[in-house]
Design a protein around this motif. Structure first.
Motif, short mmCIF file in Angstrom:
data_model
loop_
_atom_site.label_atom_id
_atom_site.label_comp_id
_atom_site.label_asym_id
_atom_site.label_seq_id
_atom_site.Cartn_x
_atom_site.Cartn_y
_atom_site.Cartn_z
N GLU A 186 0.83 -1.07 0.05
CA GLU A 186 -0.20 -0.09 -0.24
C GLU A 186 0.87 1.32 -0.07
O GLU A 186 1.81 1.33 0.52
CB GLU A 186 -0.80 -0.05 1.35
CG GLU A 186 -1.77 1.02 1.43
CD GLU A 186 -3.05 0.99 0.54
OE1 GLU A 186 -3.12 0.05 -0.42
OE2 GLU A 186 -3.96 1.76 0.23
N LYS A 187 0.50 2.36 -0.81
CA LYS A 187 1.32 3.70 -0.94
C LYS A 187 1.30 4.15 0.36
O LYS A 187 0.36 4.16 1.26
CB LYS A 187 0.53 4.52 -1.72
CG LYS A 187 0.99 4.44 -3.04
CD LYS A 187 0.94 5.68 -3.82
CE LYS A 187 1.72 5.67 -5.09
NZ LYS A 187 0.79 5.11 -6.14
N GLY A 188 2.57 4.61 0.99
CA GLY A 188 2.75 5.41 2.10
C GLY A 188 2.48 4.55 3.37
O GLY A 188 2.74 4.92 4.54
N SER A 189 2.41 3.19 3.51
CA SER A 189 2.58 2.35 4.46
C SER A 189 3.78 1.90 4.86
O SER A 189 3.76 1.26 5.94
CB SER A 189 1.58 1.30 4.17
OG SER A 189 2.25 0.46 3.21
N ILE A 190 4.96 1.88 4.07
CA ILE A 190 6.14 1.20 4.69
C ILE A 190 6.64 2.18 5.73
O ILE A 190 6.87 3.31 5.70
CB ILE A 190 7.05 1.18 3.30
CG1 ILE A 190 6.61 0.58 2.24
CG2 ILE A 190 8.57 0.50 3.78
CD1 ILE A 190 7.51 0.27 0.93
N PHE A 191 6.94 1.29 6.67
CA PHE A 191 7.64 2.04 8.02
C PHE A 191 8.93 1.14 8.39
O PHE A 191 8.69 0.04 8.50
CB PHE A 191 6.67 2.18 8.98
CG PHE A 191 7.17 2.64 10.41
CD1 PHE A 191 7.63 3.68 10.32
CD2 PHE A 191 7.56 1.75 11.35
CE1 PHE A 191 8.11 4.37 11.75
CE2 PHE A 191 8.12 2.06 12.49
CZ PHE A 191 8.19 3.58 12.84
N GLN A 192 10.17 1.92 8.53
CA GLN A 192 11.29 0.87 8.97
C GLN A 192 11.83 1.78 10.22
O GLN A 192 11.93 3.02 10.26
CB GLN A 192 12.30 1.16 7.90
CG GLN A 192 13.58 0.39 8.18
CD GLN A 192 14.72 0.39 7.34
OE1 GLN A 192 14.63 1.39 6.31
NE2 GLN A 192 15.66 -0.36 7.69
N LYS A 193 11.78 0.85 11.41
CA LYS A 193 12.17 1.31 12.39
C LYS A 193 13.71 1.95 12.17
O LYS A 193 14.74 1.08 12.04
CB LYS A 193 12.05 0.22 13.63
CG LYS A 193 12.14 0.89 14.73
CD LYS A 193 11.75 -0.24 15.90
CE LYS A 193 12.15 0.07 17.25
NZ LYS A 193 12.08 -1.30 18.26
N LYS A 194 14.02 3.07 12.71
CA LYS A 194 15.38 3.75 12.33
C LYS A 194 16.41 2.94 12.72
O LYS A 194 16.53 2.37 13.85
CB LYS A 194 15.41 5.07 12.79
CG LYS A 194 14.85 6.04 11.59
CD LYS A 194 15.27 7.54 11.97
CE LYS A 194 15.04 8.49 10.91
NZ LYS A 194 15.50 9.90 11.29
N GLY A 195 17.48 2.83 12.02
CA GLY A 195 18.59 1.86 12.24
C GLY A 195 18.47 0.69 12.57
O GLY A 195 19.36 -0.14 13.37
N THR A 196 17.36 -0.01 12.29
CA THR A 196 17.01 -1.53 12.62
C THR A 196 16.62 -1.82 11.12
O THR A 196 16.40 -1.42 10.03
CB THR A 196 15.94 -2.00 13.45
OG1 THR A 196 15.01 -1.65 12.96
CG2 THR A 196 16.10 -0.77 14.91
#
Lengths: 686, 150
Positions: free
Chosen positions: B63-73
């Motif tokens: 889904e557009k705009g749904s990618i979330f990466q926990k920073k530095g992990t």
């Protein structure tokens, strides 16, 4: 210019039609001049297709974006080198490239045979031309690479993906093509021989080198594909049993079977019909592989280029099947063996076993590749198969093959006596058992497949060394030569045999490398600047995170130092610095590429991927892998090329050769150059 | 019957037998470790209870705009929606399912890309993925295949 290219293709169609009719008429009316005219048709086709290919390259180089194919696969900013190689970047161009290579090889084959194999040449030429005509038909009617935009042309192209702008991706497809198309030529000779009915060993003898060259091209092509995946895709492996990879591997199995079993025909006049079956199968499987990856009948986790040409391939394969096996049936009485199998402890039986195992491998890989489609058809549910599915059967098959690699060449023709077997296998057998014992019991390594591989590798290697040792000793005694002279003369006199042993040694090395997979280590870690993480014998410290921008892309680089841990995991010695990175290109479409960093040694690779980062805190998310023995695979491939060069080097007359060493130097220089080339490409990426 | 004919018959028999065994073994060994059922995301969305805890592969679009990466992990979370062309449960065709994944992602993983995630649906309704494969929305894979196939 584009319409000129298309016109050349149309003329080429007419020329192939002319060639076919001249060859057929010349053969049946016994007018050799017409056959010679057909041969000129083959040369003309070569000229026309060479010109057409150059026209397409010219269109790429001159940025003619009115041509759809050029617009799809290149853009102005691309270096000249990649513009030229974008020729085979897509389907239409790769078909043109295919038929061009086919025409080059046909022309060479016709020149080589202008004074020999005259009886079978007419139908060989017909077979070559029919194959060319089929591909030309596809080009002219379905996928014309010279198609232009009817409306106004775009001013710039869409560009070639950065993942493809890589030297491996430039060398991998043409090498594979050379292999694929290389097998077409012996197939055409087989058809020529079947059609005429002159079914002795003569045509196979003159095709032996072709087959070996085709075989090595296919092998190296497969290896280059693996190297590309390993370097560029960042998942840390080189082979995933993907349908696309399998498509090239399946004909490799049958081709390998062919180059072994023709030796039985040469020595013992057996397996004649079988050899015909193998070469026909190999050609059909190259077509099948092409179709499988094109038509969408196989579901893959990769996006396939779906196009309508699948059904045309199916029709062509059916035609090839009916014609080839029909001819084979008609000629069956002439293909009867002149000798029979006398013992199962003989070289001919070992070769038969090798053939069966290779064929089983080809069958299984084909089946497993098609399996999801079959499953869906039978059960109505969709499934995926992974590498483990293939490995169930391919590991035992591979081990049997490795065993036969050691056994086959040492058995005698017709029948091996108990004494020969003791003489040949005592030392290798003991060494293999010792290896197994050391790895399994003393070192406690509990990977059966890996330990058996090591034991068998020792077995095969010692049989090879034993052969070299005995051969050299024999010469030293009989010809009163020094050890070096004796060794070189050996390679020179029996180049086929000893070249073959070197190829086998290369295969052994590759197996050792494959076995290394059992000892892979893998770890994911978030590391803050100044801190470190350890994996296996390595300790990896993040020194810095660097952010740069060169206009074309954004680059994030993790600068890390690698330390080697001592035996007690305490003392760390610095051994290298590495820079895994992530690049974000602005064009095309914000493509991200992962720049893998590796610390290579024969023992293992430390493989680092920068997966993510936190700029504020200075944390890098790293994926660390230790891939033991992986470089042995590439080394094995180099030995394979070296051994093959020796095996195909023309043996010259004794009188013209002053010193044995001097006789061998071109072959050494040739394979040396190949090796250096390969190494340079590898080094360029470290 | 001559001995040659017997040999041929025997060979044919062995070959067919072996082939049949391989085919049968792989086709009908139901819960074999190496087989993974593949479902479009709508199948999972439509019957979450039946799917919970089962090891499957699931296809969908990111889904557009749904990618979330926990920073530095390497911890990712994103939503997938069913691949429209394969939808069988129309009522959930527009819905999305959250996926959690830890590991490196392929270079082709981005918004809108078609992905296949392997893992299982957790009790909390989030798909816990152990593997992530991304098809490329652009032409790179296609180009690679084409270039490498002949």
């Amino acid at each position: 210019m584009a319409s000129f290219g298309y016109t050349l293709l149309l003329i080429a169609v007419v020329v192939t039609a002319y060639t076919i009719s001249m060859a057929v008429v010349g053969h049946h009316t016994r007018r050799p001049r017409l056959v010679v005219s057909a041969e000129f048709g083959v040369y003309a086709l070569f000229g026309l297709l060479t010109s057409a290919t150059f026209v397409l390259v010219y269109l790429f180089v001159t940025n003619d974006y009115s041509v759809k194919y050029v617009q799809h696969y290149s853009d102005r900013s691309m270096p000249l080198f990649y513009k030229v190689t974008a020729l085979w970047g897509g389907q239409d161009g790769s078909l043109l490239f295919w038929v061009w290579v086919m025409s080059v090889w046909s022309a060479i084959a016709v020149v080589q045979n202008r004074d020999r194999n005259r009886e079978i040449m007419p139908y060989t030429i017909v077979a070559m031309s029919v194959v060319c005509a089929y591909f030309l038909g596809l080009l002219v009617f379905i996928c014309n690479p010279f198609e232009t935009y009817l409306a106004t042309a775009p001013t710039d192209g869409r560009g070639l993906n950065p993942l493809l702008q890589n030297p491996y991706m430039v060398s991998h497809p043409p090498t594979l093509y050379l292999g694929y198309i290389g097998w077409t030529i012996p197939f055409c000779f087989a058809i020529g021989a079947l059609a005429h009915g002159k079914l002795d060993y003569a045509w196979i003898a003159s095709m032996r080198r072709w087959c070996l060259v085709a075989w090595v091209c296919l092998s190296v092509g497969l290896a280059l594909g693996g190297l590309w995946a390993y370097e560029e895709l960042g998942w840390g492996g080189y082979w995933a049993w993907d349908p696309v990879e399998n498509a090239a591997l399946i004909p490799w199995f049958t081709g390998t079977a062919f180059i072994h079993s023709i030796q039985v025909q040469e020595r013992r006049q057996m397996y004649k019909a079988w050899n015909m079956v193998l070469i026909i199968l190999t050609f059909m499987l190259t077509l099948w592989g092409t179709m499988m990856t094109r038509s969408g009948i196989v579901q893959s986790v990769h996006a396939f280029a779906q196009s309508s040409i699948g059904e045309y391939f199916l029709i062509f394969i059916s035609v090839v099947f009916v014609v080839s096996f029909g001819l084979l049936y008609v000629r069956r009485s002439q293909l009867a063996p002149e000798n029979s199998l006398e013992s199962v402890v003989s070289r001919e039986f070992a070769f038969l076993a090798n053939n069966w195992v290779l064929l089983a491998a080809a069958f299984f890989v084909t089946f497993a590749t098609m399996f999801p489609s079959i499953f869906k058809w039978v059960k109505g549910e969709q499934i995926n198969v992974g590498p483990s599915f293939f490995n169930i059967w391919m590991i035992p098959i591979g081990l049997i093959l490795l065993f036969l690699t050691g056994v086959g060449p040492l058995l005698s023709w017709r029948k091996s006596t108990g004494a020969t077997i003791r003489e040949q296998f005592t030392i290798p057998g003991i060494l293999a058992a010792l290896t197994f014992g050391i790895f399994w019991f003393a070192l406690g390594i509990e990977h059966p497949a890996a330990v058996i591989t090591f034991a068998l590798s020792v077995f095969v290697t010692s049989t090879i060394l034993q052969e070299f040792y005995r051969g050299t000793r024999y010469r030293m005694k009989n010809a009163q030569e020094g050890p070096i002279d004796a060794f070189v003369t050996l390679l020179n006199r029996a180049s086929r045999r000893y070249g073959g042993y070197i190829v086998h040694f290369g295969v052994v090395l590759m197996f050792v490398g494959f076995a290394g997979n059992a000892f892979k280590l893998e770890k994911e870690a978030s590391v803050t600047r100044g801190h470190s993480v350890s994996i296996g014998r390595f300790d990896v410290r993040l020194d810095d995170l660097v952010f740069e921008d060169d206009g074309q892309k954004n680059m994030v680089t993790a600068k890390v130092s690698v330390f080697e841990l001592g035996a007690d995991q305490s003392k760390a010695t610095p051994i290298a610095t590495l820079e895994p990175a992530k690049w974000a290109y602005r064009k095309p479409e914000d493509q991200v590429t992962t720049e893998v960093a590796k610390l290579m040694s024969l023992r293992d690779d430390l493989y680092l991927v920068l997966g993510g980062y936190d700029a504020e805190v200075g944390t890098a998310a790293l994926q660390l892998k230790v891939n033991p023995l992986v470089n042995i695979v590439w080394l094995g491939c180099a030995f394979l090329m070296f051994g093959l060069t020796i095996a195909i080097w023309p043996a010259r007359q004794r009188a013209t050769q002053p010193s044995p060493l001097r006789r061998l130097w071109p072959s050494i220089a040739g394979s040396g150059a190949l090796l250096i080339g390969l190494m340079a490409t590898v080094l360029a990426f470290i | 019957m001559s001995s040659a004919k017997i040999k041929i018959l025997l060979s044919v028999f062995v070959i067919t037998g072996a082939s049949a065994y391989v085919v049968g073994d792989t086709l009908f060994a139901e819960n074999a470790e190496h087989l993974t059922y593949f479902h479009n995301a709508d199948v999972v969305l439509a019957q979450p209870e039946a799917m919970t805890g089962k090891r499957i592969r699931m296809g969908g679009h990111v889904e557009k705009g749904s990618i979330f990466q926990k920073k530095g992990t390497l911890e990712y979370q994103f939503d997938v929606r069913p691949v429209l062309a394969m939808v069988t449960h129309q009522d959930v065709a527009e819905k999305t399912l959250t996926v959690r994944y830890k590991g490196t992602v392929p270079d082709t993983f981005k918004e809108d890309a078609e992905v296949i995630v392997g893992g299982a649906l957790g009790a909390d309704g989030v798909f816990e993925a152990k593997e992530l494969i991304a098809k490329c929305p652009s032409k790179y894979e296609a180009a690679k295949k084409e270039a490498g196939t002949y």
